[in-house]
Write a protein that holds these residues in place. Structure first.
Motif, short mmCIF file in Angstrom:
data_model
loop_
_atom_site.label_atom_id
_atom_site.label_comp_id
_atom_site.label_asym_id
_atom_site.label_seq_id
_atom_site.Cartn_x
_atom_site.Cartn_y
_atom_site.Cartn_z
N UNK A 1 -5.78 -8.74 6.43
CA UNK A 1 -5.59 -9.52 5.11
C UNK A 1 -5.93 -9.11 3.84
N UNK A 2 -6.70 -8.39 3.56
CA UNK A 2 -6.49 -8.13 1.95
C UNK A 2 -7.35 -6.80 1.61
N UNK A 3 -6.87 -5.87 0.87
CA UNK A 3 -7.12 -4.30 0.41
C UNK A 3 -5.83 -3.32 0.66
N UNK A 4 -6.45 -1.87 0.65
CA UNK A 4 -4.91 -0.91 0.03
C UNK A 4 -4.85 -1.04 1.18
N UNK A 5 -4.95 -0.63 2.09
CA UNK A 5 -3.64 0.06 3.44
C UNK A 5 -3.07 -1.59 3.87
N UNK A 6 -3.44 -3.23 3.64
CA UNK A 6 -2.56 -4.07 3.79
C UNK A 6 -1.52 -4.02 2.75
N UNK A 7 -2.18 -3.92 1.61
CA UNK A 7 -0.78 -3.94 0.65
C UNK A 7 0.39 -2.80 0.26
N UNK A 8 -0.50 -1.59 0.63
CA UNK A 8 0.58 -0.23 1.16
C UNK A 8 1.46 -0.68 1.93
N UNK B 1 -3.27 7.72 3.92
CA UNK B 1 -4.17 6.85 2.59
C UNK B 1 -5.29 8.30 2.68
N UNK B 2 -5.80 9.06 2.67
CA UNK B 2 -7.07 9.30 3.14
C UNK B 2 -8.12 9.20 1.53
N UNK B 3 -9.61 8.88 2.03
CA UNK B 3 -9.97 8.47 1.14
C UNK B 3 -12.26 9.66 1.53
N UNK B 4 -12.10 10.43 0.02
CA UNK B 4 -12.65 11.45 0.04
C UNK B 4 -13.85 9.96 0.66
N UNK B 5 -14.75 11.60 1.08
CA UNK B 5 -16.36 10.97 1.66
C UNK B 5 -15.83 10.06 2.75
N UNK B 6 -14.93 9.01 3.19
CA UNK B 6 -15.34 7.90 2.99
C UNK B 6 -14.48 7.60 4.75
N UNK B 7 -12.97 7.85 4.83
CA UNK B 7 -12.23 7.24 5.97
C UNK B 7 -10.78 7.84 5.40
N UNK C 1 11.95 3.78 1.92
CA UNK C 1 12.33 4.36 3.53
C UNK C 1 11.59 5.44 4.33
N UNK C 2 11.13 5.56 3.32
CA UNK C 2 10.05 7.46 3.94
C UNK C 2 8.84 7.22 4.22
N UNK C 3 7.72 5.59 3.49
CA UNK C 3 6.64 6.13 3.34
C UNK C 3 5.96 6.54 2.57
N UNK C 4 4.90 7.05 2.56
CA UNK C 4 4.12 7.47 1.28
C UNK C 4 2.17 8.83 2.01
N UNK C 5 2.97 9.83 3.14
CA UNK C 5 1.70 10.01 2.69
C UNK C 5 1.28 10.78 2.01
N UNK C 6 -0.55 10.00 1.79
CA UNK C 6 -0.78 10.62 0.40
C UNK C 6 -2.44 10.79 0.89
N UNK C 7 -3.47 10.20 -0.50
CA UNK C 7 -4.78 10.48 -0.01
C UNK C 7 -5.51 10.61 -2.06
N UNK C 8 -6.82 10.36 -1.29
CA UNK C 8 -7.05 10.08 -2.87
C UNK C 8 -7.59 11.18 -4.02
N UNK D 1 -1.04 18.03 5.65
CA UNK D 1 -0.70 17.72 3.66
C UNK D 1 -0.47 16.26 3.06
N UNK D 2 -0.24 16.07 1.96
CA UNK D 2 -0.45 15.01 1.00
C UNK D 2 0.44 15.02 0.39
N UNK D 3 0.74 13.45 0.03
CA UNK D 3 2.06 14.15 -0.71
C UNK D 3 1.41 12.78 -2.00
#
Lengths: 568, 457
Positions: free
Chosen positions: A61-68, A339-345, B132-139, B286-288
């Protein structure tokens, strides 16, 4: 706030084994009390059900992936958002509602507490920004740990005390609640585009297996004595035949005893188990293994589960199981966020349509309900939709309707294009168990409160508990023959009192309540090695300074902190 | 003794560096020196102490001159202008904190305004592609620790994001990239020989406006098909070689900037860039990532997505629901059609960035600029409200270009009596409620926040 007396309702309170007795519930300020004075505001609940505020053990319900999900899906708002209520904020979205709509909708259904199921520690300020923008409901969030570099390193060397010191630091720094595992090791592998599908697949580079991560984190959890058990989303989610992986990982809890001061008996909460109870080896022979999984769960008193029922809606899947979302995207070819999160998840988001005209979706629907119907202990089996993964949380009343009514289940089954194939692959057709409202109260209130170690606040109507009380237009002595009436009554409470304030009347929001952020502050003795490791990783590998990492108090403006001394 | 304050966030570009060190004077009012900041960041920290900085609101007089007014008068003027307007537009937000964005969102909802941010004229096309296409990304830490092939497509971080390459993308030695730059293959795609292009192992100097074709060529090659001898002005051999590099990389990172979003193709360029990223994920990882411009321009996209479900171009004028339709509800288009009858510019400079014709239209109606500095938007405004500088005088959450939230601290006290964006707009909100005799909505969340922030900061 003052005194309220809810009179003459059919009270259902499994925490005291009260099943439909006509009783009064008294409230003074924000607590339930034995009795109130004659000046109390009286709510007439005659002919209606009175239950404690519900507790959602698992929702995104809250956080980065919900908001993505919100950001990438404008279509989730189009023609699906109700008009704003006067004096309240706008309510936008369906499967991933805005924070305001989230708070209002949960309150309308009489929910008092919701657990955000996956918080990436690096993004914890974001999670808390959304939580404090969500009105009425109390919330907590579970930081994810099962793919964290520190955790894998410590557990590989069997250093439970170091893992515990690190976990305690993260939980406090992120204002989190407990230990969440998502696809242990698999998400770490995803950083290289790989996955771990079995619990003995080694995690690339880390020289540890998912089984070792799970076992290690269970030990860490009990070492710390956290209020909640570990909360696990197993490997191989969503794959045909994955029920063996599920059973393998559930077995890791065998013989482990809960150590805590919160009345929790479980040592493992296995979440959205519907997604993990699949047989077959392809989508062609995909079938239900709900019976096999639930029979095992029934025998293991130290495991709790939630269902993750498919609701047959267009929804938005989102999980820290990054490789799964990539896999799902290769199946449905809709848009995909990651969203790959550095060192974590990591995390992924993919829209998904659970279509009645698709055989597999029908089977998934059946599996979720079968699990609820095979469950022998409703105190250990909780109703969820893994919101929004299997469907939005506003469908909880619909799930309850299906669980309470064979007629409703068969009616839905009749609408399936591949009804016969669904029947062949499942056991749902002809299952005549119909849950009672008492069992439903166990599965949505008393049970989850206990599993979260929050029985001292939620899940019952005893004096001293928080004054969270819902009144629903259902007559337990004369339940409606039309199952739709069950859904209707539970979707919009006649009254909902949250922390002593009336926030819903006749299904409409009447106040913004007094929402709180619940978090755990676990104290462990100073651990110089862990402190050194944390400092080093922040210096070398993180891109955020350690001083800017812990969540400010101002981001959790109305906190309810549970202090734990792990050494005591 | 002056003292060093460390791990300070920099309120300049989308890199949102949080390792700045500031030497603060004894009285806590002046920054004497900074470390680690780039030239532009350094300038921001020193600029706050400039004697020329405005410290009181200024209102346009009938004779065209500007006269200092009180903040109460500024609040009153803004509240009345917003109430009176049928379709006010509140725009900007590249340079403020999320607390300010949230406060403005509340005002906008009450006013029935259109709420938009600088993405509208910047990475707006990227949003269209993401829808339209999403956003495969990372930190950005993933880039630092893992990326061994890095593409810069239509962006020039050496100038626009000066420390991006040293903190995240080219030079740093990460966990799996211990050799730093030596271990990375850098590919620059830019019609100009930028300073980033000069650093690259491969520079595709493509024909301007032909980005889509080059993306398409990469996808075609990666899918095992042949391409013509020359695509978009780039030689086939070079495309094949670079594609092979990507395919055999352990982690490919694509950064893209205005060179994709504001050249022919726009959102389609970003769309195919995302598709290329998806294709690459069948071969490797790969990420963008969009090279977001300002330190918190990702912020309004986040805050408003959780409040309204949309990142930008949010039309709240219906009162019942938010509506987003870029082209219809985007700032410049609204202005060009003369649909806006009050314009509030917050934490940006629409005067400098917008087409003159659009500014001429909004200028027919009240224009209010809320910004710490004198800028073109402040000088054409009917009311200029200076506020504290976020990240220097005001703490708050900001979202870096990778959507990682960073808690920017306060370094020095702001000028006496000057409010933050949040405080100013909270007062506007209260005043609007007074004037319309309506109840403010959900106020005690603010009261709680104030109580705990007084403990914190």
């Amino acid at each position: 706030m003052a005194e309220i007396l809810i009179k003459n309702g059919f009270v259902i309170d499994p925490s005291r084994k009260i099943n439909g007795d006509v009783m009064d519930v008294a409230i003074k300020d924000d607590k339930i009390v034995e009795k109130v004075g004659s000046g109390a505001k009286v709510i007439d609940a005659k002919g209606k059900v009175v239950m404690a505020g519900a507790v959602d053990v698992h929702a995104h319900v809250a956080g980065p992936k919900v908001n993505a999900g919100r950001l990438m899906r404008p279509e989730d708002k189009l023609f699906k958002s109700p008009d704003a209520q006067e004096h309240y904020r706008m309510e936008m979205g369906f499967s991933i509602p805005s924070t305001f709509k989230t708070g209002y909708d949960y309150a309308r259904m009489g929910y008092a507490f919701v657990m955000e199921a996956a918080m990436p520690p690096l993004h914890s300020p974001h999670v808390h920004e959304e939580i404090h923008d969500t009105p009425i409901i109390d919330e907590a969030a579970l930081p994810v740990f099962a793919n964290n570099w520190f955790v894998m390193e410590y557990l590989k060397n069997n250093e439970i005390d170091n893992a515990a010191a690190y976990v305690a630091w993260i939980i406090a720094a992120t204002k989190g609640y407990g230990i969440k595992l998502v696809n242990p090791g698999g998400t770490a592998a995803w950083a290289w585009g790989l996955n771990c599908l079995g619990i003995n697949d080694p995690v690339p580079f880390y020289d540890i297996t998912p089984a070792e991560i799970i076992t290690g984190l269970i030990k860490t959890n009990e070492y710390l004595g956290l209020p909640h058990s570990v909360h696990i989303h197993q490997n191989s989610l969503g794959d045909p035949g994955n029920y063996t992986v599920t059973l393998d990982s559930l077995k890791l809890a065998e013989g482990v005893k809960a150590r805590n001061k919160f009345g929790r008996d479980s040592v493992m909460h296995s979440t959205h188990i519907q997604f993990h109870s699949y047989g077959g080896d392809s989508w062609a022979n995909f079938e239900s293994k709900a019976k096999e999984v639930m029979e095992y769960v029934n025998t293991q008193k130290n495991i709790t589960v939630d269902l993750g029922c498919v609701t047959l809606d267009e929804t938005t899947t989102m999980t820290a199981d990054g490789p799964f979302e990539h896999h799902l995207n290769n199946l449905n070819h809709l848009k995909w966020a990651n969203v790959d999160v550095e060192l974590e998840t990591a995390a992924g988001v993919v829209p998904y349509v659970y279509d009645k005209n698709i055989k597999v979706c029908g089977i998934q629907w059946a599996i979720g309900l079968e699990l609820g119907l095979y469950a022998k202990d409703p105190m250990r089996t909780f109703i969820t939709t893994d919101h929004p993964n299997a469907g939005p949380f506003i469908r909880y009343p619909r799930i309850i309707k299906w669980l309470m009514s064979q007629k409703a289940r068969e009616a839905t089954l009749d609408t399936f294009k591949y009804k016969d194939k669904v029947i062949d692959a499942t056991n749902i057709h002809g299952m005549d168990r119909e849950l009672t409202l008492y069992e439903v109260a166990q599965m949505t209130r008393t049970g989850p409160a206990k599993a979260l170690g929050l029985s001292h606040m939620y899940g019952g109507l005893s004096a001293g508990l928080d004054a969270n009380v819902g009144v629903f237009d259902l007559n337990v002595k004369n339940m409606p023959s039309d199952p739709e009436m069950i859904e209707k009554a539970l979707l919009r409470a006649s009254w909902f009192i949250k922390s002593g304030q009336i926030v819903v009347k006749d299904g409409e929001i009447t106040g913004h309540g007094n929402k709180r952020t619940v978090w755990v502050n676990a104290k462990v003795k100073a651990n110089p090695q862990v402190t050194r490791d944390i400092n080093e990783k922040f210096l070398k590998n993180y891109t955020v300074g350690i001083g800017n990492y812990p969540v400010w108090d101002a981001l959790a403006p109305n906190p309810l902190v549970i202090d734990i001394d792990a050494e005591a | 003794m002056p003292k060093w304050i460390t791990q300070v966030g920099c309120p300049y570009c989308g890199s949102s560096c949080d390792d700045i060190e500031c030497l603060v004077s004894d009285d806590g009012k002046k920054i004497l020196e900074t470390r680690n900041a780039c030239v532009i960041g350094n300038e921001i920290f020193h600029h706050v102490s400039s004697p020329d900085r405005p410290k009181r609101p200024r209102m346009r007089q009938p004779d065209g001159s500007m006269k200092e007014v009180t903040y109460d008068e500024a609040v009153d003027y803004t509240a009345k202008a917003l109430i009176k307007a049928k379709k006010p537009l509140i725009y900007g937000f590249g340079s403020t904190n999320c607390e300010g964005m949230s406060a403005v969102a509340r005002v906008a909802e009450r006013a029935g305004a259109v709420l938009d941010n600088c993405a509208s004229i910047c990475h707006g096309p990227s949003f269209l592609a993401i829808f339209d296409n999403g956003y495969p990304s990372c930190t950005l830490g993933e880039v630092k620790n893992r990326a061994d092939v890095v593409l810069f497509w239509g962006c020039n971080p050496m100038h626009a994001h000066p420390r991006h390459t040293s903190r995240y993308s080219i030079f740093p030695r990460g966990f799996f990239t211990t050799k730093g730059q030596m271990q990375r293959t850098i590919i620059s795609i830019d019609p100009r020989e930028t300073d980033t292009a000069k650093l690259a192992d491969y520079h595709f100097m493509l024909n301007q406006g032909h980005d889509y074709e080059l993306f398409d060529a990469f996808r075609t090659v990666l899918r095992g098909h042949d391409i013509p001898a020359e695509v978009a002005g780039c030689k086939r051999e070079m495309i094949l070689e670079a594609a092979e590099k990507m395919k055999n990389a352990r982690f490919v990172m694509i950064f893209f900037g205005m060179g994709c979003t504001h050249t022919d193709g726009r959102n389609h360029n970003v769309d195919i860039a995302i598709s290329l990223t998806r294709d690459l994920n069948t071969h490797t990882k790969a990420s963008i990532m969009a090279m977001r411009g300002h330190y918190n321009i990702a912020g309004p996209g986040q805050v408003w997505s959780w409040q309204f479900g949309f990142p930008y171009c949010i039309d709240l004028s219906k009162g019942t629901r938010a509506h987003m339709n870029p082209g219809e509800t985007s700032s410049v288009d609204l202005a060009m059609r003369d649909e806006v009858d009050c314009f509030v510019n917050v934490g940006t400079d629409a005067g400098a960035h917008w087409p003159i014709a659009a500014i001429k239209h909004v200028k027919k109606h009240p224009v209010i600029t809320v910004d710490p500095n004198i800028c073109m938007a402040s000088e054409i405004a009917d009311l200029h409200v200076p506020v504290r500088v976020v990240g220097v005088e005001e703490p708050g959450v900001v979202y870096r270009m990778d959507n990682v939230p960073i808690q920017f601290k306060k370094v020095i006290d702001g000028p006496e009596g000057v409010p933050s964006d949040e405080e100013f707009f909270d007062k506007v909100y209260t005043r609007m409620c007074e004037l319309t005799q309506t109840e403010p909505i959900w106020v005690h969340v603010k009261e709680h926040a104030k109580a705990s922030s007084s403990l914190e900061h």
